[in-house]
Enzyme design. Structure first.
Site, PDB file in Angstrom:
ATOM      1  N   HIS A  43       0.855  -1.202   0.000  1.00  0.00           N
ATOM      2  CA  HIS A  43       0.000   0.000   0.000  1.00  0.00           C
ATOM      3  C   HIS A  43       0.890   1.251   0.000  1.00  0.00           C
ATOM      4  O   HIS A  43       1.874   1.306   0.734  1.00  0.00           O
ATOM      5  CB  HIS A  43      -0.868  -0.019   1.264  1.00  0.00           C
ATOM      6  CG  HIS A  43      -1.946   1.009   1.255  1.00  0.00           C
ATOM      7  ND1 HIS A  43      -1.709   2.333   1.560  1.00  0.00           N
ATOM      8  CD2 HIS A  43      -3.259   0.915   0.964  1.00  0.00           C
ATOM      9  CE1 HIS A  43      -2.852   3.001   1.470  1.00  0.00           C
ATOM     10  NE2 HIS A  43      -3.812   2.171   1.107  1.00  0.00           N
ATOM     11  N   CYS A  94      -3.537   2.755  -4.585  1.00  0.00           N
ATOM     12  CA  CYS A  94      -4.495   3.555  -3.826  1.00  0.00           C
ATOM     13  C   CYS A  94      -4.485   4.967  -4.406  1.00  0.00           C
ATOM     14  O   CYS A  94      -3.512   5.709  -4.235  1.00  0.00           O
ATOM     15  CB  CYS A  94      -4.125   3.556  -2.346  1.00  0.00           C
ATOM     16  SG  CYS A  94      -5.198   4.604  -1.368  1.00  0.00           S
ATOM     17  N   HIS A 118      -7.549   0.600  -4.674  1.00  0.00           N
ATOM     18  CA  HIS A 118      -8.376   1.377  -3.735  1.00  0.00           C
ATOM     19  C   HIS A 118      -8.734   2.654  -4.482  1.00  0.00           C
ATOM     20  O   HIS A 118      -7.828   3.411  -4.855  1.00  0.00           O
ATOM     21  CB  HIS A 118      -7.563   1.814  -2.516  1.00  0.00           C
ATOM     22  CG  HIS A 118      -7.200   0.708  -1.577  1.00  0.00           C
ATOM     23  ND1 HIS A 118      -6.455   0.927  -0.443  1.00  0.00           N
ATOM     24  CD2 HIS A 118      -7.501  -0.600  -1.587  1.00  0.00           C
ATOM     25  CE1 HIS A 118      -6.304  -0.225   0.201  1.00  0.00           C
ATOM     26  NE2 HIS A 118      -6.922  -1.164  -0.478  1.00  0.00           N
ATOM     27  N   ASP A 139     -12.739   3.417  -1.676  1.00  0.00           N
ATOM     28  CA  ASP A 139     -12.039   3.735  -0.435  1.00  0.00           C
ATOM     29  C   ASP A 139     -12.858   4.784   0.316  1.00  0.00           C
ATOM     30  O   ASP A 139     -13.983   5.091  -0.064  1.00  0.00           O
ATOM     31  CB  ASP A 139     -10.620   4.196  -0.799  1.00  0.00           C
ATOM     32  CG  ASP A 139      -9.618   3.946   0.311  1.00  0.00           C
ATOM     33  OD1 ASP A 139     -10.011   3.416   1.360  1.00  0.00           O
ATOM     34  OD2 ASP A 139      -8.445   4.293   0.120  1.00  0.00           O
ATOM     35  N   HIS A 140     -12.254   5.326   1.350  1.00  0.00           N
ATOM     36  CA  HIS A 140     -12.952   6.295   2.217  1.00  0.00           C
ATOM     37  C   HIS A 140     -13.936   7.157   1.440  1.00  0.00           C
ATOM     38  O   HIS A 140     -13.685   7.528   0.315  1.00  0.00           O
ATOM     39  CB  HIS A 140     -11.966   7.270   2.860  1.00  0.00           C
ATOM     40  CG  HIS A 140     -10.754   6.633   3.424  1.00  0.00           C
ATOM     41  ND1 HIS A 140      -9.653   7.355   3.785  1.00  0.00           N
ATOM     42  CD2 HIS A 140     -10.468   5.349   3.695  1.00  0.00           C
ATOM     43  CE1 HIS A 140      -8.736   6.537   4.268  1.00  0.00           C
ATOM     44  NE2 HIS A 140      -9.195   5.312   4.218  1.00  0.00           N
ATOM     45  N   TYR A 158     -15.004   5.052   6.855  1.00  0.00           N
ATOM     46  CA  TYR A 158     -15.545   3.798   6.333  1.00  0.00           C
ATOM     47  C   TYR A 158     -17.040   3.631   6.598  1.00  0.00           C
ATOM     48  O   TYR A 158     -17.489   2.574   7.037  1.00  0.00           O
ATOM     49  CB  TYR A 158     -14.758   2.611   6.894  1.00  0.00           C
ATOM     50  CG  TYR A 158     -13.382   2.506   6.275  1.00  0.00           C
ATOM     51  CD1 TYR A 158     -13.213   1.904   5.032  1.00  0.00           C
ATOM     52  CD2 TYR A 158     -12.262   3.037   6.904  1.00  0.00           C
ATOM     53  CE1 TYR A 158     -11.967   1.825   4.444  1.00  0.00           C
ATOM     54  CE2 TYR A 158     -11.007   2.954   6.318  1.00  0.00           C
ATOM     55  CZ  TYR A 158     -10.864   2.351   5.089  1.00  0.00           C
ATOM     56  OH  TYR A 158      -9.635   2.266   4.494  1.00  0.00           O
TER      57      TYR A 158
HETATM   58  C1  DNO Z   1      -6.614   3.447   5.792  1.00  0.00           C
HETATM   59  C2  DNO Z   1      -6.035   2.375   4.994  1.00  0.00           C
HETATM   60  C3  DNO Z   1      -4.713   1.881   5.510  1.00  0.00           C
HETATM   61  C4  DNO Z   1      -4.328   0.635   4.767  1.00  0.00           C
HETATM   62  C5  DNO Z   1      -2.994   0.090   5.161  1.00  0.00           C
HETATM   63  C6  DNO Z   1      -2.597  -1.094   4.329  1.00  0.00           C
HETATM   64  O1  DNO Z   1      -7.747   3.707   5.690  1.00  0.00           O
HETATM   65  O2  DNO Z   1      -5.970   2.682   3.660  1.00  0.00           O
HETATM   66  O3  DNO Z   1      -4.827   1.602   6.869  1.00  0.00           O
HETATM   67  O4  DNO Z   1      -5.260  -0.356   5.007  1.00  0.00           O
HETATM   68  O5  DNO Z   1      -2.005   1.042   5.063  1.00  0.00           O
HETATM   69  O6  DNO Z   1      -1.662  -1.846   5.017  1.00  0.00           O
END
Ligand code: DNO
Length: 353
Positions: free
Chosen positions: A207, A245, A272, A317-318, A331
């Site tokens: 990530h 991401c 992501h 993602d978020h 989330y």
């Molecule tokens: C936060 C996430 C991170 C992600 C980690 C992967 O929302 O994107 O915590 O899960 O960095 O290891």
């Protein structure tokens, strides 16, 4: 592309797999054993129970996010080999249980960082936000307290209280670890785990650092195009890949996300997808997924994924926290569900064009 949704597990998430099942197009969850600490070997029965819980709702486990890495491995402390062995044991169990995607990060001490977990927006929702002026004027303890005060009942990923209580010691073990050393330590780790990954065809997906720059003086090695290419070259294996991401990399406006995606054809194992709104040097708010709500061109991003033939798991993602929902910061169910619909719509339009 496989549409998935992050789920933190029964004890830690307010959202149920049954709710996730009702989001159109979603076929699987991205989950973890949230109460295992970095370094612990995962228990097979716990993995089986997690799988059974997802399957009960008609979902698969599409991947694990994250199997976190012990700081001894990242900092090359004397006990790192023991922790690498534990990591390999966990991978073997996951492989035997049919799980073939593992997301992890290599950020020293702490995972993602924000200066605000619930910044109010003019539409009445709230978002995660980062303001470099605030962060740079804090010390780490103040940062911890600020996150503590806003996290509500939720445990933030990568900020395990047991580990954070030892933060001074953790900062200490990274003394002398610069970017080159950290990258070397990542290479050492990857070389050690690749045989088991190849045996079970487990795709490892690192990530990016979030935000994509150094915070509190710690080295960071997953920030941009050059970093990502250096990582895929560390070990030449089909199992060594990237979590693309868009929001983490996109926190830095200099990162051209569609171009990065195109350059990593075959190396992206997991996506992501979210949007961010740039607010100046090292300042951004998260936003709704729509291009119009943030600074990233989501159509071009999805088109780049389609053009390189990406067929792995993607998760929204978020998003914003809307309608007074209470859930893990970033989330919530509703905005991520809107995200899935929007991203699916973009995919349909791209495929038909
Ligand atoms: C936060 C996430 C991170 C992600 C980690 C992967 O929302 O994107 O915590 O899960 O960095 O290891």
């Amino acid at each position: 592309m496989k549409m998935t949704f992050r789920w933190f597990g029964e004890k830690f998430d307010t959202i149920t797999p049954e709710q996730i099942r009702q989001v159109p197009a979603v076929v699987g969850v991205i989950t973890t054993l949230y109460d295992t600490l970095p370094g612990e070997v995962w228990e097979r029965d716990a993995v089986r129970a997690l799988k059974a819980r997802a399957e009960k709702a008609g979902l698969e486990i599409s991947g694990i996010e994250s199997v976190n890495i012990h700081d001894a491995i990242k900092a090359a402390a004397p006990e790192r080999d023991r922790y690498i062995e534990n990591y390999i044991k966990t991978l073997k169990i996951l492989g035997e249980e049919g799980i073939d995607l593992v997301c992890y990060n290599f950020m020293p001490v702490f995972d993602w960082t924000r200066s605000d977990l619930a910044k109010p927006r003019s539409d009445g929702s709230s978002v995660l936000s980062y303001d470099g002026d605030i962060v740079e004027n804090m010390d780490f303890e103040q940062m911890l307290q600020s996150l503590e005060s806003k996290r509500g009942d939720f445990l933030l990923p990568g900020w395990e209280p047991e580990r954070m209580a030892r933060n001074k010691e953790l900062f200490e073990i990274y003394k002398g670890v610069d970017e080159a050393k950290l990258r070397e330590n990542l290479g050492y780790f990857l070389k050690a785990i690749m045989p088991v990954c190849e045996e079970y065809n487990i795709k490892m997906a690192i990530h990016p650092d979030d935000p994509a720059w150094s915070v509190f003086g710690l080295p960071r090695i997953v920030k941009n195009h050059e970093d990502l290419h250096a990582i895929v070259k560390l070990v030449d294996s089909p199992c060594n890949g990237i979590t693309l991401c868009t929001g983490s990399l996109g926190s830095n406006p200099d990162n051209d996300i569609p171009a990065i995606i195109r350059s990593l054809k075959g190396k992206i194992h997991f996506a992501h997808v979210r949007n961010v709104k740039h607010l100046g040097y090292r300042k951004f708010d998260e936003s709704a997924h729509l291009s119009g709500d943030g600074s990233l061109d989501m159509y071009e991003i999805m088109k780049a994924f389609v053009d390189i033939g990406f067929d792995g798991a993607l998760r929204p993602d978020h998003g914003r926290m809307v309608w007074n929902e209470k859930s893990m910061p970033g989330y919530g169910l509703y905005d991520r569900a809107m995200g899935v619909c929007y991203l699916s719509g973009l995919l349909e339009a791209i495929r038909k064009s």
